[in-house]
Motif scaffolding. Structure first.
Motif, PDB file in Angstrom:
ATOM      1  N   SER A 114       0.828  -1.207   0.000  1.00 17.07           N
ATOM      2  CA  SER A 114       0.000   0.000   0.000  1.00 17.07           C
ATOM      3  C   SER A 114       0.865   1.261   0.000  1.00 17.07           C
ATOM      4  CB  SER A 114      -0.949  -0.004   1.195  1.00 17.07           C
ATOM      5  OG  SER A 114      -0.220  -0.084   2.400  1.00 17.07           O
ATOM      6  N   ALA A 167       1.998   1.779  -3.512  1.00 20.92           N
ATOM      7  CA  ALA A 167       0.893   2.293  -4.328  1.00 20.92           C
ATOM      8  C   ALA A 167       0.674   3.779  -4.062  1.00 20.92           C
ATOM      9  CB  ALA A 167      -0.376   1.503  -4.042  1.00 20.92           C
ATOM     10  N   VAL A 168       0.800   4.187  -2.811  1.00 23.44           N
ATOM     11  CA  VAL A 168       0.688   5.616  -2.480  1.00 23.44           C
ATOM     12  C   VAL A 168       1.824   6.396  -3.128  1.00 23.44           C
ATOM     13  CG1 VAL A 168       0.844   7.280  -0.572  1.00 23.44           C
ATOM     14  CG2 VAL A 168      -0.616   5.271  -0.360  1.00 23.44           C
ATOM     15  N   ILE A 194       3.316   5.671  -5.933  1.00 31.46           N
ATOM     16  CA  ILE A 194       3.009   5.786  -7.358  1.00 31.46           C
ATOM     17  C   ILE A 194       1.972   6.880  -7.594  1.00 31.46           C
ATOM     18  CG2 ILE A 194       1.944   4.567  -9.305  1.00 31.46           C
ATOM     19  CD1 ILE A 194       3.351   2.030  -8.238  1.00 31.46           C
ATOM     20  N   CYS A 195       0.949   6.926  -6.747  1.00 27.76           N
ATOM     21  CA  CYS A 195      -0.063   7.987  -6.871  1.00 27.76           C
ATOM     22  C   CYS A 195       0.544   9.358  -6.647  1.00 27.76           C
ATOM     23  CB  CYS A 195      -1.203   7.738  -5.889  1.00 27.76           C
ATOM     24  SG  CYS A 195      -2.199   6.300  -6.285  1.00 27.76           S
ATOM     25  N   SER A 196       1.448   9.456  -5.680  1.00 21.22           N
ATOM     26  CA  SER A 196       2.092  10.756  -5.447  1.00 21.22           C
ATOM     27  C   SER A 196       3.001  11.135  -6.612  1.00 21.22           C
ATOM     28  CB  SER A 196       2.864  10.753  -4.129  1.00 21.22           C
ATOM     29  OG  SER A 196       4.110  10.136  -4.264  1.00 21.22           O
ATOM     30  N   ASN A 197       3.625  10.136  -7.255  1.00 12.44           N
ATOM     31  CA  ASN A 197       4.418  10.432  -8.450  1.00 12.44           C
ATOM     32  C   ASN A 197       3.546  11.061  -9.536  1.00 12.44           C
ATOM     33  OD1 ASN A 197       6.409   7.518  -7.955  1.00 12.44           O
ATOM     34  ND2 ASN A 197       7.050   9.616  -7.656  1.00 12.44           N
ATOM     35  N   PHE A 198       2.356  10.488  -9.758  1.00 14.14           N
ATOM     36  CA  PHE A 198       1.446  11.065 -10.747  1.00 14.14           C
ATOM     37  C   PHE A 198       1.024  12.483 -10.343  1.00 14.14           C
ATOM     38  CE2 PHE A 198       0.462   6.605 -12.118  1.00 14.14           C
ATOM     39  CZ  PHE A 198       0.891   6.763 -13.418  1.00 14.14           C
ATOM     40  N   ALA A 199       0.756  12.683  -9.063  1.00  9.47           N
ATOM     41  CA  ALA A 199       0.345  14.012  -8.599  1.00  9.47           C
ATOM     42  C   ALA A 199       1.472  15.032  -8.786  1.00  9.47           C
ATOM     43  CB  ALA A 199      -0.065  13.943  -7.131  1.00  9.47           C
ATOM     44  N   LEU A 219       8.809   7.248 -10.978  1.00 14.26           N
ATOM     45  CA  LEU A 219       7.596   6.492 -11.307  1.00 14.26           C
ATOM     46  C   LEU A 219       7.903   5.075 -11.796  1.00 14.26           C
ATOM     47  CD1 LEU A 219       4.523   6.366 -11.574  1.00 14.26           C
ATOM     48  CD2 LEU A 219       4.775   7.356 -13.845  1.00 14.26           C
TER      49      LEU A 219
END
Length: 80
Positions: free
Chosen positions: A3, A6-7, A9-14, A35
């Motif tokens: 998890s 996964a967080v 990766i989401c922060s990389n997109f943000a 990423l």
């Protein structure tokens, strides 16, 4: 750990979208590099977790190793 990855990766997109919108190229480059690393580590952790679950589900008896555990007799070299 999965998890958290996964967080990440989401922060990389943000941060990639933030770097693009604000024109902050060091932030953009950093998270474009991070990423794929985060994705690779997530895949490796998932594979390792599957292997660990498979190993835990199998027979854990050490009897298969018994023929390899024969006593070894040590002899001193001739020069001693």
């Amino acid at each position: 750990m999965l998890s958290l990855r996964a967080v990440a990766i989401c922060s990389n997109f943000a941060f990639i979208s933030y770097g693009l919108a604000a024109g902050l190229y060091p932030v953009l480059i950093l998270h474009i590099v991070l990423l794929p690393l985060n994705v690779v580590f997530l895949v490796r952790m998932t594979i390792l977790l599957r292997k660990a679950k498979l190993a835990a589900a199998t027979d854990l008896s050490p009897l298969w190793m018994q023929p390899e555990l024969a006593p070894v007799v040590w002899t001193a070299p001739r020069w001693i």
